[in-house]
Design a protein around this motif. Sequence first.
Motif, mmCIF file in Angstrom:
data_model
loop_
_atom_site.group_PDB
_atom_site.id
_atom_site.type_symbol
_atom_site.label_atom_id
_atom_site.label_comp_id
_atom_site.label_asym_id
_atom_site.label_seq_id
_atom_site.Cartn_x
_atom_site.Cartn_y
_atom_site.Cartn_z
ATOM 1 N N GLN A 100 13.395 -8.250 -25.320
ATOM 2 C CA GLN A 100 14.546 -9.162 -25.266
ATOM 3 C C GLN A 100 14.581 -9.890 -23.931
ATOM 4 O O GLN A 100 14.005 -9.449 -22.945
ATOM 5 N N SER A 101 15.283 -10.979 -23.909
ATOM 6 C CA SER A 101 15.384 -11.766 -22.683
ATOM 7 C C SER A 101 16.428 -11.170 -21.745
ATOM 8 O O SER A 101 17.279 -10.380 -22.163
ATOM 9 N N TRP A 102 16.372 -11.590 -20.470
ATOM 10 C CA TRP A 102 17.340 -11.083 -19.513
ATOM 11 C C TRP A 102 18.748 -11.554 -19.858
ATOM 12 O O TRP A 102 19.739 -10.925 -19.499
ATOM 13 N N GLN A 103 18.832 -12.681 -20.594
ATOM 14 C CA GLN A 103 20.147 -13.204 -20.964
ATOM 15 C C GLN A 103 20.919 -12.218 -21.846
ATOM 16 O O GLN A 103 22.151 -12.133 -21.764
ATOM 17 N N VAL A 104 20.180 -11.485 -22.680
ATOM 18 C CA VAL A 104 20.838 -10.499 -23.558
ATOM 19 C C VAL A 104 21.487 -9.407 -22.713
ATOM 20 O O VAL A 104 22.648 -9.032 -22.920
ATOM 21 N N VAL A 105 20.738 -8.906 -21.731
ATOM 22 C CA VAL A 105 21.275 -7.858 -20.858
ATOM 23 C C VAL A 105 22.462 -8.395 -20.066
ATOM 24 O O VAL A 105 23.492 -7.723 -19.930
ATOM 25 N N ASP A 106 22.300 -9.594 -19.568
ATOM 26 C CA ASP A 106 23.369 -10.207 -18.765
ATOM 27 C C ASP A 106 24.674 -10.267 -19.561
ATOM 28 O O ASP A 106 25.744 -9.898 -19.063
ATOM 29 N N THR A 107 24.565 -10.695 -20.799
ATOM 30 C CA THR A 107 25.765 -10.779 -21.648
ATOM 31 C C THR A 107 26.391 -9.404 -21.850
ATOM 32 O O THR A 107 27.612 -9.233 -21.747
ATOM 33 N N LEU A 133 20.559 -7.435 -10.114
ATOM 34 C CA LEU A 133 19.849 -8.274 -9.140
ATOM 35 C C LEU A 133 18.497 -7.671 -8.785
ATOM 36 O O LEU A 133 17.469 -8.350 -8.817
ATOM 37 N N GLY A 134 18.503 -6.397 -8.429
ATOM 38 C CA GLY A 134 17.279 -5.763 -7.935
ATOM 39 C C GLY A 134 16.223 -5.550 -8.998
ATOM 40 O O GLY A 134 15.030 -5.662 -8.725
ATOM 41 N N LEU A 135 16.635 -5.259 -10.211
ATOM 42 C CA LEU A 135 15.663 -4.898 -11.251
ATOM 43 C C LEU A 135 15.340 -6.038 -12.208
ATOM 44 O O LEU A 135 14.328 -6.009 -12.891
ATOM 45 N N LEU A 136 16.231 -7.017 -12.281
ATOM 46 C CA LEU A 136 16.054 -8.002 -13.349
ATOM 47 C C LEU A 136 16.016 -9.450 -12.870
ATOM 48 O O LEU A 136 15.151 -10.216 -13.283
ATOM 49 N N LEU A 137 16.953 -9.826 -12.018
ATOM 50 C CA LEU A 137 17.145 -11.251 -11.753
ATOM 51 C C LEU A 137 16.346 -11.777 -10.571
ATOM 52 O O LEU A 137 15.812 -12.883 -10.629
#
Lengths: 245, 137
Positions: A100-107, A133-137
């Motif tokens: 999945q994209s990072w956008q899914v986690v962000d939501t 921030l540290g692991l994903l973005l």
Amino acid sequence: MNTPRHFITVTTLVFLFVLLAGCYGADDANPISVDAPHTAPQDVQFNPIATPKAALATMRVPPSERTPVQQAFADSALRAGSYAGAATRHLIKEAARRGQSWQVVDTQVRRMLGRFRRETAYGAEQSASLSMLGLLLLGGELAPERQEAIAFYTQLLLDNESPAADVLLRSLRSLKGYWSDGAVAQAAARTVQHTEVWFSREAEAGSKAETVLREQPNREELLDARARRLLAVREAVKALKALSR
Amino acid sequence: MKRVSNGIVLCVSLVVLTAFTPARPTATYGWDRPSVSNNRVASEAGTAAVCLPAASNSGAEPGTRTRLPYCHCSWSQGSCSTWVHQFAQEWEMHINCGGNTYEYQGSGEWGGLCRPGWECPSGSGHNSHNSGNVPHL
């Protein structure tokens, strides 16, 4: 004619048997392995978490002197922080596993944070933001959409007076061009100030925390992780001071 | 006679089916079938930790749902409050002393927190608490 009927009956029952056995077996297929390895904790990470001014009056009262309401507040804040950090990392891992994209986690993380009680959410917001921030973005391609997410979690850290100067330094560098130079400089100055406040309490609070840490089964890893991280934080403060000018 | 014969075959088959159907595991996954009182918070120190079920996840804030199950333990010592959470594959520890909170995280198991017989540190005796029973893993 008896034989075909018996055959059909027995075949049907065998089919049911196989079906039932399959269902019971499928029940074990938990997506999360709960049979955790019986190993000593490894890869210990440390995050400094601030108590913002609004919660400080309660959190600075020694536990033995707290009212039940104050104790409930403190328990809720620490529990929420612990839960949110682990939940965020879990969501990140699951997203990676599923492609999945990072956008899914962000939501999902934003939705989760929105459910915490506002006044005790400061630990949860810092833990989740540091993981995001540290692991994903940070480290990915800096498209405006990603910068918006970086800005969101950076702002949460700033609002909660986070002393995580190393992560915030990387965030602010990523936000150049998205935030104005003035806004980046102001955020850098605020982070320096928050970190100094945190370290001003460290002489007393840190030694008390060490007393607790020294009684834990994995004390060496805990103390080592803290020492390494605080060194990185101190180094980042120097760079933030330059960024704030 | 045919009906009787069919009935006998059916009964024998059902007996065989019942006898050889694998039993539903009850002890392997303590997380989702915890012992009673798993959500109770005891006030005394020295009780064993609890594994909370994923479904209810009562340790989380209201309204939050996750499939992460955990055991937890919290205690106070001097001016510090400590929480340890054991999740499925990692643990978290938060220590608050005064205004500073120290967050630790790691993979694997926190020193037997979810194992039978593990006890929360009693600390100074103030506000040391833990929850319920430990299902066998």
